[in-house]
Design a protein around this motif. Structure first.
Motif, PDB file in Angstrom:
ATOM      1  N   PHE A  49       5.626   8.983  -3.179  1.00 51.11           N
ATOM      2  CA  PHE A  49       5.297   8.216  -1.984  1.00 51.11           C
ATOM      3  C   PHE A  49       4.614   6.918  -2.375  1.00 51.11           C
ATOM      4  O   PHE A  49       4.097   6.775  -3.487  1.00 51.11           O
ATOM      5  CB  PHE A  49       4.452   9.032  -1.005  1.00 51.11           C
ATOM      6  CG  PHE A  49       3.130   9.518  -1.551  1.00 51.11           C
ATOM      7  CD1 PHE A  49       1.961   8.843  -1.284  1.00 51.11           C
ATOM      8  CD2 PHE A  49       3.065  10.682  -2.308  1.00 51.11           C
ATOM      9  CE1 PHE A  49       0.739   9.305  -1.770  1.00 51.11           C
ATOM     10  CE2 PHE A  49       1.853  11.154  -2.797  1.00 51.11           C
ATOM     11  CZ  PHE A  49       0.695  10.461  -2.527  1.00 51.11           C
ATOM     12  N   ALA A  50       4.646   5.954  -1.461  1.00 49.90           N
ATOM     13  CA  ALA A  50       4.020   4.652  -1.687  1.00 49.90           C
ATOM     14  C   ALA A  50       2.978   4.418  -0.602  1.00 49.90           C
ATOM     15  O   ALA A  50       3.210   4.710   0.572  1.00 49.90           O
ATOM     16  CB  ALA A  50       5.072   3.550  -1.661  1.00 49.90           C
ATOM     17  N   LEU A  51       1.814   3.908  -1.018  1.00 45.46           N
ATOM     18  CA  LEU A  51       0.737   3.563  -0.102  1.00 45.46           C
ATOM     19  C   LEU A  51       0.562   2.050  -0.121  1.00 45.46           C
ATOM     20  O   LEU A  51       0.573   1.436  -1.187  1.00 45.46           O
ATOM     21  CB  LEU A  51      -0.580   4.208  -0.531  1.00 45.46           C
ATOM     22  CG  LEU A  51      -0.635   5.727  -0.624  1.00 45.46           C
ATOM     23  CD1 LEU A  51      -1.991   6.165  -1.167  1.00 45.46           C
ATOM     24  CD2 LEU A  51      -0.384   6.350   0.732  1.00 45.46           C
ATOM     25  N   ASN A  52       0.363   1.439   1.054  1.00 43.87           N
ATOM     26  CA  ASN A  52       0.116  -0.002   1.082  1.00 43.87           C
ATOM     27  C   ASN A  52      -1.351  -0.294   0.776  1.00 43.87           C
ATOM     28  O   ASN A  52      -2.116   0.627   0.463  1.00 43.87           O
ATOM     29  CB  ASN A  52       0.580  -0.610   2.412  1.00 43.87           C
ATOM     30  CG  ASN A  52      -0.238  -0.127   3.601  1.00 43.87           C
ATOM     31  OD1 ASN A  52      -1.331   0.430   3.468  1.00 43.87           O
ATOM     32  ND2 ASN A  52       0.316  -0.319   4.787  1.00 43.87           N
ATOM     33  N   THR A  53      -1.755  -1.548   0.885  1.00 41.64           N
ATOM     34  CA  THR A  53      -3.131  -1.934   0.527  1.00 41.64           C
ATOM     35  C   THR A  53      -4.176  -1.363   1.487  1.00 41.64           C
ATOM     36  O   THR A  53      -5.351  -1.330   1.166  1.00 41.64           O
ATOM     37  CB  THR A  53      -3.270  -3.470   0.481  1.00 41.64           C
ATOM     38  OG1 THR A  53      -2.844  -4.007   1.738  1.00 41.64           O
ATOM     39  CG2 THR A  53      -2.436  -4.056  -0.639  1.00 41.64           C
TER      40      THR A  53
END
Length: 133
Positions: A49-53
């Motif tokens: 998964f990818a998390l934003n800032t």
């Protein structure tokens, strides 16, 4: 905040208190979002998964052949075996692949050629990854 997002992911996939769910950050950046990739195993299935800032989950995906969508599709499912009504939802993300959004919210992903969008999936094309945005 990162822990909060991981907890949200656990709620999406269901909770099993007997299993430890530990997310680990990788050194790899997701090309489509530009954010770091995290890895997690849930119910024996590997997810990324990818998390934003702001530590919001941008997307979740898997290439694990054991994962099956509620509709019954999995990695390696062939395009010819996908229902025609579902195939009508096929769309392209330039340079990223072809996708079919399912009723469950999961998307079947196809990569055709060097750019993943050289041509539309053929009847023998196979699902390469499954994602949820």
């Amino acid at each position: 905040m990162k822990i909060f997002n991981v907890l949200i992911l656990l709620l999406i996939f269901g909770c099993n208190t007997a299993e430890k769910n530990i997310a680990k950050k990788t050194e790899v950046i997701d090309m489509s979002s530009g954010y770091p990739i995290w890895k997690m195993k849930k119910n024996g299935i590997d997810f990324k998964f990818a998390l934003n800032t702001k530590n919001d989950t941008v997307k979740v995906w898997t290439t694990d052949k054991e994962f099956i969508t509620p509709e019954g599709y999995k990695i390696g499912s062939e395009f010819k075996d996908i229902e025609n009504i579902v195939k009508s939802e096929l769309y392209e993300e330039s340079g990223n692949g072809f996708f079919i959004k399912l009723n469950s919210g999961w998307e079947l992903s196809f990569c055709e050629g060097k750019t993943c969008t050289d041509n539309e999936p053929s009847k023998n094309s196979k699902v390469k990854w499954i994602r949820r945005k």
